[in-house]
Structures are given as structure tokens and as C-alpha cells.
Write an enzyme that holds these catalytic residues in place. Sequence first.
Site, short mmCIF file in Angstrom:
data_model
loop_
_atom_site.label_atom_id
_atom_site.label_comp_id
_atom_site.label_asym_id
_atom_site.label_seq_id
_atom_site.Cartn_x
_atom_site.Cartn_y
_atom_site.Cartn_z
N HIS A 1 0.87 -1.18 0.00
CA HIS A 1 0.00 0.00 0.00
C HIS A 1 0.91 1.24 0.00
O HIS A 1 2.01 1.19 0.55
CB HIS A 1 -0.83 -0.06 1.28
N ASP B 1 2.97 -4.14 8.17
CA ASP B 1 1.75 -3.37 7.94
C ASP B 1 0.58 -4.31 8.24
O ASP B 1 0.27 -5.21 7.44
CB ASP B 1 1.73 -2.88 6.48
N GLN C 1 -4.63 -4.90 7.21
CA GLN C 1 -5.64 -5.86 6.74
C GLN C 1 -5.60 -7.19 7.48
O GLN C 1 -6.40 -8.08 7.18
CB GLN C 1 -5.46 -6.12 5.23
N LYS D 1 -10.75 -0.15 10.58
CA LYS D 1 -10.99 -1.35 9.78
C LYS D 1 -11.42 -2.52 10.66
O LYS D 1 -11.66 -3.62 10.18
CB LYS D 1 -9.74 -1.73 8.99
N CYS E 1 -4.81 2.47 -3.57
CA CYS E 1 -3.56 3.01 -2.98
C CYS E 1 -2.39 2.07 -3.24
O CYS E 1 -1.50 1.91 -2.39
CB CYS E 1 -3.70 3.27 -1.49
N1 PMP Z 1 -1.97 -0.59 4.54
C1 PMP Z 1 -2.96 -1.32 4.01
C2 PMP Z 1 -2.66 -2.72 3.57
C3 PMP Z 1 -4.25 -0.81 3.89
O1 PMP Z 1 -5.21 -1.55 3.35
C4 PMP Z 1 -4.50 0.51 4.35
C5 PMP Z 1 -5.88 1.12 4.24
N2 PMP Z 1 -6.46 1.01 2.99
C6 PMP Z 1 -3.44 1.23 4.91
C7 PMP Z 1 -2.20 0.66 4.99
C8 PMP Z 1 -3.62 2.63 5.41
O2 PMP Z 1 -4.47 2.65 6.51
P1 PMP Z 1 -4.99 4.03 7.11
O3 PMP Z 1 -5.55 4.79 5.95
O4 PMP Z 1 -6.04 3.62 8.08
O5 PMP Z 1 -3.84 4.72 7.73
#
Ligand code: PMP
Length: 408
Positions: free
Chosen positions: A121, A198, A201, A224, A362
Site C-alpha cells: 500500500h 503493515d 488488513q 478497519k 492506494c
Molecule cells: N496498509 C494497508 C494494507 C491498507 O489496506 C491501508 C488502508 N487502505 C493502509 C495501509 C492505510 O491505513 P490508514 O488509511 O487507516 O492509515
Amino acid sequence: MNVQAIREQFPILHQNVNGHPLVYLDSAASSQKPRSVIDAVSRFYEHDNANVHRGVHTLGSRATDAYEGAREKTAKFLNAASPQEIIFTRGTTTALNLVASSYARAVCGEGDEIVITQMEHHSNLIPWQQAAKATGATLKYIPLQKDGSIRLADVEATVTDRTKLVSVMYVSNVLGVVNPIKEITAIAHKHGAKMVVDGAQSTPHMKVDVRDLDCDFYAFSGHKMCAPTGIGALYGKKALLEAMEPVEFGGEMIDHVDLYDSTWKELPWKFEGGTPIIAGAVGLGAAIDFLNEIGLDEIERHEHKLAAYAYDRLSTIEGISIFGPVENRAGLVTFNLNDVHPHDVATVLDTKGIAIRAGHHCCQPLMRYLNVSSTARASFYLYNTEEDVDRLIDGLHQTKEFFGYGIG
Ligand code: PMP
């Protein structure tokens, strides 16, 4: 797991959208919130609200207890050794930026390496790009297999004694792949590198044990996993966090302030400058209670079953391409339908009350690797059912018909 009883606890699910009962298949972007979390946040504002770590008055100590209680729950939830290892942040992005801005900049120099993957991401990619640029370190990528998965042999071949940090997502928000974090961590450690995970998910959907993984840092977002937006955390091993410099300075995080120099509070507060997201932390604590009561193993089993059912049913649609490996998948399916733009797929589905995600998620470098500009994604959580999947499949057939591909 009684999914109907669980659904009853999510008020938002019981509404019509565009004349149809809502089917919410976008939990990987943000989950819905159960009544217990909504009530915990309201109760905090109605009964206990005050700033933390400051006042000697009763509300101040109740708010502090609630905030620090949430930290204890978070530490237990991840099996951290102590609440001091939990830094509350705005979410995964802020947590990863903290490691990149503090730890990476302190330990990396010319010729050192930071290792990530092309499935990351943007939140687990750009902070390392920036850290590499600032320190002269090289950013290296573990190559991906055709289906997007990682082979440990490729990790072995990429990580060297010059590697200072390895940062990998536990579960991909596009491919649904579950990465072998424990094994990657062992490889990183063999070379003296630190491991960052990270967990955006993974944390909502499966039991996570940071001590078993032996990772050095772990980031996740509350929104999430049934908690409010604006709260998440960074787990870090105590010795590493103790040696790190804060990146935000101001109230709450100081010990002693002089005109030209200052000292910091002990862990975890030295990283939490300013008034924190107190009600958000209370909501996170309530979300953890809620998930624990159902059981993360049960939730994971339910989602895997649902994703497998969705995968099988989606595979029968002519003209569909599904991304990611067939095996070892978490609860989401990413796909494209003929040459219909994913935004158009999502727009038609929305007219049927079905919420899915469309875009690059993203993950622009991963999109380039998959040779697409964007995809559609259906993601599942504990409140989704096989009927939701059936509605998705019907909706996709209608989408095909709408765009002149016929039914099939
Ligand atoms: N890493 C992953 C794998 C994600 O799916 C996301 C959210 N889409 C993020 C990081 C970023 O999370 P946040 O926007 O809550 O900071």
C-alpha cells in the site's frame, strides 16, 4: 458464529440504499461499527469526558483510566509484552511514518538498504521512499510471483547484511494474499535487519501475536476493525522504542522543558504529543472487546469460507479476471469484468444497493505489475453472508447486460 445475530448489532446495515437493502462489501476500506462501540464512545462523552494525564479532578482521572485501559486491551490483543509498547496513532499510515521518520532516519546511511515489496500500500511504500532519499539508503523490492505472492527464496536473495529494515504487509488489500511474516522476519533478523509489519488488513480478521511473529514494529488502524476512525497503533519492541526520538513535539510528551532544551516522558507517552484521540481509544477498546467475544479464529474462518464461495461463484462469470493467488487468501476478492471500467462496475452495483470498491486501492506500483490501471474489489467482514455474495453475482450479471456483454 451466528451471523444474523451479529448483523443485528450493526445499525447501519439495516437500511435501503437506492431502493435496495444495503450490501456492504467495502470493509477493507473501512468497517462498520457495532452498537457497543457507538455506545462506548457516546457514554464516554456523556459521562467521563476530560483531557488525560493532566487534571487532578475526577473526570480527568476517569478519562485517563479509560484511555490507558484501551492501551492495555490493545497490548493484550496483539500479545505485546507490555502496554508501554503500544503507541496510539491516527492509524496505520501515521504508525508507519513514525518508524520511517524516527527509526529509519537514525539507523540508515549511504549504502544501507530498506527492503519492501511491490504489493505494498502507498502507506508502506512512500514513507520508505522518503526515508531512503533522506538517508542515502537504497530501496529494494522483493520480486513477486505472477499471482502476486512472495517466495521465501526471493526474500533470501533480496535481504543482505546491508539491509537495515524490511517492511511487508501481512495481508494484501488487493491480492488477498497472506504473507509468511514469521518466516520473512526470521530472514530479516538473520541479517541483523528489523522487521516492520503493515497490519492494516490482518488485525481486523485474524489472531495476531506480535511476540510469536517476533516482528520489531507492527502497525494497524482501528477503523478497519469496528473502531472509530482516527485511532490506531504502532507496536514496537520496548528497547527499540526507548532508543527512538519522538517526531512530534509539544504538550503531553515532555518531562522537563527549558528555554533551549527539553527532555521526554517515558514510553509510550513520549510519542504522543498533544491531546490524544481519547474517545477513539475508548472506541478501540470496545471494538477489541467485541471482536474477542466472537473470537478472531471464528471470524477468520467465516471470512475465508465467504471469500472461497465468492471466488468460486465469480469464477463462473464469463469475461471476469480475478487477481491474486487461489490458495492462502484472506476475505476479499479483486477482479475486473470484461473491459468495463471498474468505476462503472461499482456505479452500476451502487444503483442496486451494493457497495464495492473500485480504483487503484492506494497500490499504484502493484497495479502496474498486474498491468491494469484499476480494479474492482469486494471485501468481507464478520457481518457478511452468502446472500451478500449472491446479490453481488446477480449485480455483476446485470452490469454485464447493461454494458452489452449479455448474461453469462
Ligand atoms: N496498509 C494497508 C494494507 C491498507 O489496506 C491501508 C488502508 N487502505 C493502509 C495501509 C492505510 O491505513 P490508514 O488509511 O487507516 O492509515
